[in-house]
Scaffold this motif. Structure first.
Motif, PDB file in Angstrom:
ATOM      1  N   GLN A   1      91.733  -3.152 -18.212  1.00 16.44           N
ATOM      2  CA  GLN A   1      92.295  -4.506 -18.260  1.00 16.44           C
ATOM      3  C   GLN A   1      93.725  -4.482 -18.773  1.00 16.44           C
ATOM      4  OE1 GLN A   1      90.327  -7.253 -20.960  1.00 16.44           O
ATOM      5  NE2 GLN A   1      90.780  -8.966 -19.594  1.00 16.44           N
ATOM      6  N   LYS A   2      93.981  -3.683 -19.807  1.00 13.80           N
ATOM      7  CA  LYS A   2      95.336  -3.598 -20.341  1.00 13.80           C
ATOM      8  C   LYS A   2      96.295  -3.027 -19.306  1.00 13.80           C
ATOM      9  CE  LYS A   2      98.563  -4.048 -23.333  1.00 13.80           C
ATOM     10  NZ  LYS A   2      99.035  -5.408 -23.679  1.00 13.80           N
ATOM     11  N   ALA A   3      95.804  -2.114 -18.484  1.00 17.58           N
ATOM     12  CA  ALA A   3      96.621  -1.524 -17.437  1.00 17.58           C
ATOM     13  C   ALA A   3      96.750  -2.422 -16.212  1.00 17.58           C
ATOM     14  CB  ALA A   3      96.026  -0.182 -17.008  1.00 17.58           C
ATOM     15  N   GLU A   4      96.086  -3.590 -16.261  1.00 18.80           N
ATOM     16  CA  GLU A   4      96.085  -4.554 -15.157  1.00 18.80           C
ATOM     17  C   GLU A   4      95.510  -3.923 -13.888  1.00 18.80           C
ATOM     18  OE1 GLU A   4     100.050  -6.094 -14.868  1.00 18.80           O
ATOM     19  OE2 GLU A   4      99.872  -7.241 -16.735  1.00 18.80           O
ATOM     20  N   MET A   5      94.388  -3.212 -14.083  1.00 21.51           N
ATOM     21  CA  MET A   5      93.703  -2.547 -12.985  1.00 21.51           C
ATOM     22  C   MET A   5      92.221  -2.882 -13.046  1.00 21.51           C
ATOM     23  SD  MET A   5      95.522   1.207 -13.481  1.00 21.51           S
ATOM     24  CE  MET A   5      94.789   1.983 -12.045  1.00 21.51           C
ATOM     25  N   SER A   6      91.551  -2.829 -11.900  1.00 18.30           N
ATOM     26  CA  SER A   6      90.094  -2.925 -11.905  1.00 18.30           C
ATOM     27  C   SER A   6      89.532  -1.690 -12.591  1.00 18.30           C
ATOM     28  CB  SER A   6      89.558  -3.008 -10.480  1.00 18.30           C
ATOM     29  OG  SER A   6      89.762  -1.781  -9.796  1.00 18.30           O
ATOM     30  N   THR A   7      88.295  -1.802 -13.073  1.00 22.89           N
ATOM     31  CA  THR A   7      87.680  -0.644 -13.727  1.00 22.89           C
ATOM     32  C   THR A   7      87.592   0.534 -12.765  1.00 22.89           C
ATOM     33  OG1 THR A   7      86.408  -2.106 -15.182  1.00 22.89           O
ATOM     34  CG2 THR A   7      85.666   0.179 -14.989  1.00 22.89           C
ATOM     35  N   ALA A   8      87.214   0.267 -11.517  1.00 23.91           N
ATOM     36  CA  ALA A   8      87.084   1.336 -10.522  1.00 23.91           C
ATOM     37  C   ALA A   8      88.431   1.999 -10.247  1.00 23.91           C
ATOM     38  CB  ALA A   8      86.481   0.798  -9.233  1.00 23.91           C
ATOM     39  N   ALA A   9      89.485   1.190 -10.112  1.00 24.47           N
ATOM     40  CA  ALA A   9      90.814   1.747  -9.857  1.00 24.47           C
ATOM     41  C   ALA A   9      91.306   2.558 -11.056  1.00 24.47           C
ATOM     42  CB  ALA A   9      91.797   0.636  -9.526  1.00 24.47           C
TER      43      ALA A   9
END
Length: 374
Positions: free
Chosen positions: A140-148
């Motif tokens: 979330q902090k990286a502004e990515m989905s968990t899978a990504a």
């Protein structure tokens, strides 16, 4: 279990800490990383090592530190005693909430760190590795989905580390025996430092996983000039933006930040050594191609340099050279992908993120060499 997790565990146990039969291995992890812990224990069992497990629980740490008095922190003797009997240490990061301890009083966090400096020194004398589990909070902090984010982490971790080490060895060779390094980026960063007598290290699959940097230590009183850290730095859950530092005789004499300057002030006021640099690091892991608010990855990006305020690593400090000492070691990053270069003893070794030993390197940007350093 995801086979990538088993591969991650294999790299940590066999390549990073090189566990052997009978080794006492401590695994330190948050609960969210349970699958990786299971895979590590499985691998340690195959080898015949002797593991112990310590769980980290940020909510409990928050409750304790908010209840503590700043003056009551003392060395955790039992923690130190355990490390003294430990052959190898595997530390795992991973967060459900990256800001869980953001409201702990900063003076308490500083006091705890000072009180337990001896533990950090003991850990440095142990075979150790720190790594990242791709937890939802970090995604979330990286502004990515968990899978990504999982794909990103495992792409950075599961590499040909022998090939990576050979690639980085070319930068080590340039720094080995060098006298001065100059870093220039845009109009706001022009910093020189002596590395005379200091020892460059090649971090591939050693103390960090992922690895991917070459690092050394500046001579503490040699740093001169100004640096703009144009990539953010998270500190105690606060995001420091656009940190600018000016050095004279190796010490920070002016500083500013466009956001959370008080957090930068806290870092610099930790102790005397916190106003000097303990590390110059050059990112070289091409598998890390985006900023994720995670220093374990961000400092390894191939188009960056990072400088650490505070403690220098002993392995970087040559014989008869001064080692900068501090209870902190805080890395901060400058993007070197555009309008930038690194000079070693007057010779440009990286231009706009491309090293002299890579295809596409250009020694000159506009037909003129940079001005000579003083």
């Amino acid at each position: 279990m995801d086979e990538r997790i088993r591969r991650h565990a294999e790299i940590l146990v066999e390549d990073c800490v090189e566990a052997e039969p009978g080794d006492m291995v401590e695994v330190n992890a948050p609960a969210v990383a349970e699958d990786l812990v299971v895979a590590i224990y499985e691998k340690l069992g195959e080898i015949g090592a002797r593991p112990s497990l310590s769980w980290r629980h940020p909510r409990s740490s928050r409750a304790y530190d908010r209840a503590m008095d700043e003056d009551d922190y003392t060395l955790l003797d039992h923690r130190l005693a355990a490390l003294e009997e430990t052959d190898a240490y595997i530390g795992i990061r991973g967060s459900e909430n990256v800001a869980e301890t953001s409201d702990v009083p900063p003076e308490n966090q500083t006091a705890a760190r000072r009180a337990n400096t001896e533990i950090q020194e003991q850990l440095a004398d142990t075979r150790w590795v720190g790594t990242q589990y791709p937890a939802p909070g970090n995604a979330q902090k990286a502004e990515m989905s968990t899978a990504a984010y999982e794909d990103f982490v495992y792409r950075a971790v599961d590499r040909d580390w022998d090939e990576q080490r050979e690639f980085q060895a070319q930068m080590v060779e340039l720094l080995d025996g060098a006298s001065e390094v100059r870093i220039v980026s845009g109009d706001e960063t022009d910093l020189t430092m002596s590395v005379d007598g200091m020892i460059p290290e090649n971090d591939a699959d050693d103390a960090n996983m992922p690895g991917g940097e070459v690092f050394t230590a500046p001579v503490p009183d040699s740093v001169e000039g100004t640096v703009h850290f144009d990539l953010p730095r998270m500190w105690r859950g606060e995001e420091i933006l656009d940190a600018r530092l000016t050095f004279e005789d190796g010490e920070v004499v002016e500083y500013s930040a466009s956001q959370n300057e008080d957090a930068l002030d806290e870092i610099l006021e930790t102790d005397e050594g916190a106003r000097r640099l303990g590390e110059l690091g050059i990112g070289m892991n091409r598998g890390i191609d985006q900023f994720t608010y995670n220093m374990l990855f961000d400092e390894k990006m191939g188009d960056t340099v990072h400088l650490a305020l505070g403690r220098a690593y002993e392995e970087n400090v040559g014989e008869d050279r001064e080692r900068n000492d501090s209870s902190i070691h805080v890395d901060m990053i400058t993007d070197m992908s555009e309008d930038s270069y690194i000079e070693v003893d007057g010779e440009i070794v990286q231009r706009n993120g491309t090293f002299t030993f890579e295809d596409g390197f250009e020694a000159e940007d506009d037909g003129t060499e940079p001005e000579a350093t003083a």
